[in-house]
Design a protein around this motif. Sequence first.
Motif, PDB file in Angstrom:
ATOM      1  N   PHE A 184     -21.286  55.159 -34.080  1.00 62.52           N
ATOM      2  CA  PHE A 184     -21.670  53.871 -33.509  1.00 62.52           C
ATOM      3  C   PHE A 184     -20.456  53.182 -32.900  1.00 62.52           C
ATOM      4  O   PHE A 184     -19.382  53.160 -33.505  1.00 62.52           O
ATOM      5  CB  PHE A 184     -22.295  52.968 -34.582  1.00 62.52           C
ATOM      6  N   PRO A 185     -20.596  52.585 -31.722  1.00 62.78           N
ATOM      7  CA  PRO A 185     -19.464  51.874 -31.113  1.00 62.78           C
ATOM      8  C   PRO A 185     -19.145  50.594 -31.873  1.00 62.78           C
ATOM      9  O   PRO A 185     -20.030  49.947 -32.431  1.00 62.78           O
ATOM     10  CB  PRO A 185     -19.954  51.571 -29.692  1.00 62.78           C
ATOM     11  N   THR A 186     -17.877  50.254 -31.904  1.00 69.12           N
ATOM     12  CA  THR A 186     -17.426  49.054 -32.611  1.00 69.12           C
ATOM     13  C   THR A 186     -17.574  47.838 -31.700  1.00 69.12           C
ATOM     14  O   THR A 186     -17.072  47.847 -30.573  1.00 69.12           O
ATOM     15  CB  THR A 186     -15.959  49.196 -33.036  1.00 69.12           C
ATOM     16  N   PRO A 187     -18.266  46.784 -32.150  1.00 75.72           N
ATOM     17  CA  PRO A 187     -18.401  45.587 -31.306  1.00 75.72           C
ATOM     18  C   PRO A 187     -17.047  44.944 -31.031  1.00 75.72           C
ATOM     19  O   PRO A 187     -16.127  45.017 -31.839  1.00 75.72           O
ATOM     20  CB  PRO A 187     -19.303  44.667 -32.142  1.00 75.72           C
ATOM     21  N   SER A 188     -16.948  44.310 -29.890  1.00 73.22           N
ATOM     22  CA  SER A 188     -15.723  43.621 -29.507  1.00 73.22           C
ATOM     23  C   SER A 188     -16.053  42.202 -29.081  1.00 73.22           C
ATOM     24  O   SER A 188     -17.211  41.847 -28.854  1.00 73.22           O
ATOM     25  CB  SER A 188     -15.018  44.365 -28.358  1.00 73.22           C
ATOM     26  N   ALA A 189     -15.007  41.387 -28.955  1.00 71.97           N
ATOM     27  CA  ALA A 189     -15.181  39.982 -28.594  1.00 71.97           C
ATOM     28  C   ALA A 189     -15.178  39.765 -27.087  1.00 71.97           C
ATOM     29  O   ALA A 189     -15.273  38.630 -26.632  1.00 71.97           O
ATOM     30  CB  ALA A 189     -14.077  39.140 -29.238  1.00 71.97           C
ATOM     31  N   ARG A 190     -15.082  40.810 -26.306  1.00 73.41           N
ATOM     32  CA  ARG A 190     -15.037  40.660 -24.853  1.00 73.41           C
ATOM     33  C   ARG A 190     -16.433  40.379 -24.300  1.00 73.41           C
ATOM     34  O   ARG A 190     -17.435  40.812 -24.846  1.00 73.41           O
ATOM     35  CB  ARG A 190     -14.471  41.928 -24.212  1.00 73.41           C
ATOM     36  N   TRP A 191     -16.466  39.672 -23.149  1.00 76.82           N
ATOM     37  CA  TRP A 191     -17.736  39.378 -22.511  1.00 76.82           C
ATOM     38  C   TRP A 191     -18.343  40.630 -21.887  1.00 76.82           C
ATOM     39  O   TRP A 191     -19.552  40.846 -21.952  1.00 76.82           O
ATOM     40  CB  TRP A 191     -17.536  38.314 -21.427  1.00 76.82           C
ATOM     41  N   VAL A 192     -17.504  41.446 -21.268  1.00 71.65           N
ATOM     42  CA  VAL A 192     -17.971  42.646 -20.592  1.00 71.65           C
ATOM     43  C   VAL A 192     -17.637  43.849 -21.472  1.00 71.65           C
ATOM     44  O   VAL A 192     -16.479  44.079 -21.805  1.00 71.65           O
ATOM     45  CB  VAL A 192     -17.311  42.808 -19.210  1.00 71.65           C
ATOM     46  N   THR A 193     -18.671  44.589 -21.870  1.00 71.68           N
ATOM     47  CA  THR A 193     -18.481  45.763 -22.709  1.00 71.68           C
ATOM     48  C   THR A 193     -19.089  46.978 -22.014  1.00 71.68           C
ATOM     49  O   THR A 193     -19.620  46.884 -20.914  1.00 71.68           O
ATOM     50  CB  THR A 193     -19.150  45.552 -24.080  1.00 71.68           C
ATOM     51  N   ASN A 194     -19.027  48.126 -22.693  1.00 71.71           N
ATOM     52  CA  ASN A 194     -19.599  49.321 -22.093  1.00 71.71           C
ATOM     53  C   ASN A 194     -21.113  49.336 -22.266  1.00 71.71           C
ATOM     54  O   ASN A 194     -21.689  48.517 -22.979  1.00 71.71           O
ATOM     55  CB  ASN A 194     -18.963  50.579 -22.692  1.00 71.71           C
ATOM     56  N   ARG A 195     -21.754  50.294 -21.610  1.00 75.90           N
ATOM     57  CA  ARG A 195     -23.222  50.345 -21.607  1.00 75.90           C
ATOM     58  C   ARG A 195     -23.775  50.674 -22.990  1.00 75.90           C
ATOM     59  O   ARG A 195     -24.828  50.153 -23.379  1.00 75.90           O
ATOM     60  CB  ARG A 195     -23.686  51.385 -20.586  1.00 75.90           C
ATOM     61  N   LEU A 196     -23.098  51.565 -23.713  1.00 79.57           N
ATOM     62  CA  LEU A 196     -23.587  51.953 -25.038  1.00 79.57           C
ATOM     63  C   LEU A 196     -23.585  50.771 -25.992  1.00 79.57           C
ATOM     64  O   LEU A 196     -24.545  50.559 -26.744  1.00 79.57           O
ATOM     65  CB  LEU A 196     -22.729  53.097 -25.590  1.00 79.57           C
ATOM     66  N   LEU A 197     -22.518  49.991 -25.980  1.00 86.82           N
ATOM     67  CA  LEU A 197     -22.450  48.815 -26.845  1.00 86.82           C
ATOM     68  C   LEU A 197     -23.474  47.758 -26.439  1.00 86.82           C
ATOM     69  O   LEU A 197     -24.087  47.106 -27.290  1.00 86.82           O
ATOM     70  CB  LEU A 197     -21.030  48.234 -26.799  1.00 86.82           C
TER      71      LEU A 197
END
Length: 227
Positions: free
Chosen positions: A31-44
Amino acid sequence: MTLSFFDQFMSPICMGIPLVALAITLPWVLFPTPSARWVTNRLLTLQNWFLNRFAYQLMMPLNVGGHKWVLIFGSLMLFLLTMNMLGLLPYTFTPTTQLSLNMGLAVPLWLATVIIGMRNQPTVALGHLLPEGTPTPLIPVLIIIETISLFIRPLALGVRLTANLTAGHLLIQLISTAAFVLLPLMPTVAILTTILLFLLTLLEVAVAMIQAYVFVLLLSLYLQENV
């Protein structure tokens, strides 16, 4: 030596260490790790969308007091979904085919819902044991029946998940064995059997996802009665 068809459901052991613990912890790495960025990858983004929709559908019928369980139910849904899908890969083991694991998940969560109901609203929780308007002679019998049905709930949760996954995997193994046996004898029948096996595999993927959702949905219904 001919192995039993049920040997695939035995917990593998390496050097005396049960590998079921590895089978439980390994899929979490995927599972991808969530991040605090507004723009993330498609899987997340897809994962967050799935969790938001699942939480909305599951928590909508519940009172505000039951919304605290959203993290538990979301984690449980991902856990069961991953475990169920894991067994469809070659050379893998499905931990959720073990009744001990399923009961270890069902009993504590069911017991937590019962304890919450007895603590917050004991009158309403005990009122579920006796339907309104019951004739007086039937009161003792109905209380016994409702009490038995209450304690059967965790058993039904664990057995339902175990039985559905075990039956599907066993049927896949039986049909694949028949396809291998029929290939040198009747190639046409073997090809038709292989097509049937492919369709059954798609059905088993759907069952793996549906059973994970049903397990969490029934727990949310039990919680709904006690909040």
